[in-house]
Design a protein around this motif. Structure first.
Motif, PDB file in Angstrom:
ATOM      1  N   ASN A   1     -12.628 -26.914 -41.969  1.00  0.00           N
ATOM      2  CA  ASN A   1     -12.072 -27.164 -40.703  1.00  0.00           C
ATOM      3  C   ASN A   1     -13.113 -26.777 -39.331  1.00  0.00           C
ATOM      4  O   ASN A   1     -13.552 -27.355 -38.618  1.00  0.00           O
ATOM      5  CB  ASN A   1     -10.975 -26.355 -40.444  1.00  0.00           C
TER       6      ASN A   1
ATOM      7  N   PRO B   1      -7.179 -23.365 -34.470  1.00  0.00           N
ATOM      8  CA  PRO B   1      -6.655 -24.387 -35.309  1.00  0.00           C
ATOM      9  C   PRO B   1      -5.209 -24.557 -35.035  1.00  0.00           C
ATOM     10  O   PRO B   1      -4.576 -23.610 -34.830  1.00  0.00           O
ATOM     11  CB  PRO B   1      -6.841 -23.858 -36.737  1.00  0.00           C
ATOM     12  N   THR B   2      -4.750 -25.791 -35.143  1.00  0.00           N
ATOM     13  CA  THR B   2      -3.329 -26.059 -34.846  1.00  0.00           C
ATOM     14  C   THR B   2      -2.855 -27.035 -36.094  1.00  0.00           C
ATOM     15  O   THR B   2      -3.416 -27.878 -36.413  1.00  0.00           O
ATOM     16  CB  THR B   2      -2.817 -26.812 -33.538  1.00  0.00           C
TER      17      THR B   2
ATOM     18  N   HIS C   1      -5.706 -36.816 -42.802  1.00  0.00           N
ATOM     19  CA  HIS C   1      -6.147 -35.439 -42.314  1.00  0.00           C
ATOM     20  C   HIS C   1      -4.544 -34.889 -41.958  1.00  0.00           C
ATOM     21  O   HIS C   1      -3.736 -35.355 -41.933  1.00  0.00           O
ATOM     22  CB  HIS C   1      -6.678 -35.627 -40.869  1.00  0.00           C
TER      23      HIS C   1
ATOM     24  N   VAL D   1     -11.557 -22.836 -29.608  1.00  0.00           N
ATOM     25  CA  VAL D   1     -10.405 -23.460 -29.778  1.00  0.00           C
ATOM     26  C   VAL D   1      -9.769 -23.155 -31.083  1.00  0.00           C
ATOM     27  O   VAL D   1     -10.347 -23.230 -32.224  1.00  0.00           O
ATOM     28  CB  VAL D   1     -10.488 -25.296 -29.686  1.00  0.00           C
TER      29      VAL D   1
ATOM     30  N   ASP E   1     -16.417 -18.843 -36.456  1.00  0.00           N
ATOM     31  CA  ASP E   1     -17.303 -19.913 -35.884  1.00  0.00           C
ATOM     32  C   ASP E   1     -17.352 -19.779 -34.425  1.00  0.00           C
ATOM     33  O   ASP E   1     -16.954 -18.824 -33.687  1.00  0.00           O
ATOM     34  CB  ASP E   1     -16.522 -21.299 -36.257  1.00  0.00           C
TER      35      ASP E   1
ATOM     36  N   VAL F   1     -15.907 -29.292 -39.142  1.00  0.00           N
ATOM     37  CA  VAL F   1     -15.346 -30.422 -38.634  1.00  0.00           C
ATOM     38  C   VAL F   1     -15.231 -30.334 -37.054  1.00  0.00           C
ATOM     39  O   VAL F   1     -15.480 -31.016 -36.420  1.00  0.00           O
ATOM     40  CB  VAL F   1     -14.372 -31.045 -39.476  1.00  0.00           C
ATOM     41  N   HIS F   2     -14.067 -29.198 -36.965  1.00  0.00           N
ATOM     42  CA  HIS F   2     -13.630 -29.091 -35.513  1.00  0.00           C
ATOM     43  C   HIS F   2     -14.327 -28.354 -34.563  1.00  0.00           C
ATOM     44  O   HIS F   2     -14.421 -28.501 -33.452  1.00  0.00           O
ATOM     45  CB  HIS F   2     -12.136 -28.851 -35.760  1.00  0.00           C
ATOM     46  N   ALA F   3     -14.981 -27.171 -35.112  1.00  0.00           N
ATOM     47  CA  ALA F   3     -15.611 -26.401 -34.189  1.00  0.00           C
ATOM     48  C   ALA F   3     -17.050 -26.716 -34.024  1.00  0.00           C
ATOM     49  O   ALA F   3     -17.775 -26.456 -33.020  1.00  0.00           O
ATOM     50  CB  ALA F   3     -15.714 -24.815 -34.843  1.00  0.00           C
ATOM     51  N   LYS F   4     -17.534 -27.564 -34.954  1.00  0.00           N
ATOM     52  CA  LYS F   4     -18.847 -28.162 -35.113  1.00  0.00           C
ATOM     53  C   LYS F   4     -20.103 -27.176 -34.698  1.00  0.00           C
ATOM     54  O   LYS F   4     -20.750 -27.243 -34.104  1.00  0.00           O
ATOM     55  CB  LYS F   4     -19.187 -29.112 -33.875  1.00  0.00           C
TER      56      LYS F   4
ATOM     57  N   SER G   1     -16.427 -21.727 -31.755  1.00  0.00           N
ATOM     58  CA  SER G   1     -15.458 -22.554 -30.959  1.00  0.00           C
ATOM     59  C   SER G   1     -14.365 -21.467 -30.434  1.00  0.00           C
ATOM     60  O   SER G   1     -13.477 -20.790 -31.445  1.00  0.00           O
ATOM     61  CB  SER G   1     -15.192 -23.751 -31.745  1.00  0.00           C
TER      62      SER G   1
END
Length: 135
Positions: free
Chosen positions: A57, A89-90, A100, A87, A83, A60-63, A85
Motif C-alpha cells: 500500500n 489509508p482508507t 483491489h 494521505v 512513508d 503503490v499509494h504513497a509512492k 505521504s
C-alpha cells in the motif's frame, strides 16, 4: 539500505526499503528472518501477510520509500511502516471480482489491532500480532 536481521537478544529491527515492487519480497524475508532470530516463527505467516499488504500500500499509494520496523513485546510484535505521504489509508469496498480494495481488511483480519499515526513528513501505519501461549 537493508540492515541485517537483529541478534536474538535484540527487541527492535528496522530497515529502509525503496519504493519498488521488489521491496515487498525483501520485507517478507526480513520479517521471517527476524522472527526466527527472536524465536517467534509462529507469528511469521500472519505477520508477513500484514507486512506485505502495508508495504505494498505504501509503495503503490504513497509512492515513497518506506521504513519497516519491528518491535518485540514479549510474545507479540508491533510492526510499523513509515512513508512520506500525509494521505491516510482508507478501507475500500471490494466485490468478488475486484482486483483491489482488500488490503486493509486483510490487515484487520491478521492483526489484533492496527492504526495510523501522523509524522512530520507522512504517516506510520502500525499493527500488532500476538503470539499464543501453548496449553
Amino acid at each position: 539500505m537493508l540492515a541485517p536481521s537483529p541478534a536474538p537478544g535484540g527487541n527492535e529491527a528496522s530497515w529502509d526499503l525503496p519504493a519498488a515492487p521488489e521491496a515487498v519480497a525483501a520485507a517478507r524475508r526480513l520479517v521471517r528472518g527476524t522472527l526466527a532470530a527472536w524465536d517467534l516463527s509462529a507469528l511469521a505467516d500472519d505477520l508477513t501477510v500484514v507486512v506485505s499488504e502495508v508495504v505494498t500500500n505504501a509503495i503503490v499509494h504513497a509512492k515513497s520509500a518506506v521504513t519497516l520496523s519491528l518491535h518485540r513485546q514479549g510474545r507479540s510484535v508491533r510492526g510499523e511502516v513509515a512513508d512520506h505521504s500525509p494521505v491516510w489509508p482508507t478501507p475500500l469496498p471490494a466485490g468478488p471480482d475486484e482486483e483491489h480494495g482488500r488490503g486493509l481488511a486483510i490487515v484487520a483480519a491478521y492483526s489484533e489491532r492496527w492504526g495510523v499515526d501522523p509524522t512530520p513528513d507522512g504517516k506510520i501505519v502500525w499493527f500488532v500480532c500476538e503470539g499464543r501461549q501453548a496449553p
